[in-house]
Scaffold this motif. Structure first.
Motif: not given
Length: 314
Positions: A25-27, A21, A14, A44-45, A2, A221, A17-18, A42
């Protein structure tokens, strides 16, 4: 894993985050939306709308218990920091301490801090500047980022909290705000596409190290995946003057209009460029897009946004 990204709805955040993802990973994005935008994210965030100075922001870290915190949220306007250094320190130092205190009691495994390679060194002695270069910022913004690194060193020594401070060069790319003072590339893109004239302050011979936003996200990352602790420059090591930058963007836009020139801004750094050899060595990172390619992709994003604002993600 996470991952919590502060400033996650912003330009660089952002893209971070991408990147996480895409790595599976969970973001969670923490953003007060003062400059960030929901449409940058996204779907999913998960977005939590809080100020980093707030009790709610600290409670979010304590309740979600992320393994890593990527801290990008900041007061990033150099001119505003000069006009109101107390506000700059309140956001960039007090806000960061709020997050660090919550992180240390919540079992966060690593903090990745977005620092500055442009403002932290001040007028450089050598080009490009390595991480060992003296830090002598000439703005409250640069001073607050240097203070952030010192606090990270303290939390590492006192509580064993690992960190990486990524010292960014001049970041540009899709989703950059053309209305802020920090984004000359975005400003030029918007004005070129709308047929407005562009203004270069001074002779245009001042140089910067321009690094592409998605490449910066990849550095975040990699900083999470590697064991290194400390400061790392994230730049290209290439100096580009503003006249050359304008020429590349005008070429990408198909414009032959020359830029206008206005008096230079007092106190502006004449040259800025950072050495990325440590990033290559310890992270395996190097820039993926050169300035010509990055300028083309950034201009394409702004062109798409102009044509259909709700669909541009970039």
């Amino acid at each position: 894993m996470k991952v919590l990204v502060t400033g996650g709805a912003g330009f660089i955040g952002s893209h971070v985050c991408d990147e996480f993802l895409a790595a599976g990973h969970e973001v969670i994005a923490l953003d007060d939306l003062s400059s960030g935008k929901r449409e940058n994210l996204d779907p999913r965030v998960r977005l939590a709308v809080h100020d980093i100075r707030s009790r709610e922001a600290a409670e979010l870290i304590k309740s979600e218990k992320p393994q890593v915190v990527c801290h990008l949220a900041a007061q990033m306007d150099v001119r505003r920091s000069v006009e109101d250094p107390s506000f700059d320190a309140d956001v960039n130092i007090r806000g960061m301490l709020n997050l660090l205190e919550a992180s240390r009691v919540s079992g966060v495994k690593k903090v990745i801090f977005s620092s500055t390679g442009g403002a932290i060194y001040g007028e450089q002695d050598v080009f490009p500047a390595p991480e060992s270069h003296a830090t002598r910022p000439v703005s409250p913004y640069g001073a607050s980022k240097a203070a952030g690194e010192l606090y990270l060193g303290y939390y590492r020594a006192q509580y064993g909290l690992p960190y990486v401070a990524l010292r960014y060069a001049n970041v540009y790319g899709p989703r950059q705000n053309p209305h802020g003072e920090a984004g000359v590339v975005a400003i030029f893109c918007q004005r070129l596409l709308s047929g407005q004239g562009c203004t270069i302050y001074g002779e245009g011979k001042q140089t910067r190290d321009f690094v592409f936003g998605p490449d910066v996200a990849r550095a975040n990352r990699l900083a999470f995946e590697k064991d290194y602790v400390g400061a790392i420059n994230i730049g290209t090591g290439v100096e580009t003057d503003i006249n050359r930058l304008y020429a590349l963007l005008a070429e990408a836009a198909g414009s032959t209009a020359p830029a206008a020139h206005a008096p230079g801004k007092p106190g502006e750094q004449l040259r800025s460029c950072i050495d990325n050899s440590l990033a290559k060595k310890v992270l395996g990172w190097e820039p993926g897009a050169d300035l010509r390619e990055g300028a083309r992709r950034t201009l394409a994003y702004f062109r798409q946004k102009q044509a259909s604002p709700e669909r541009a993600h970039g």
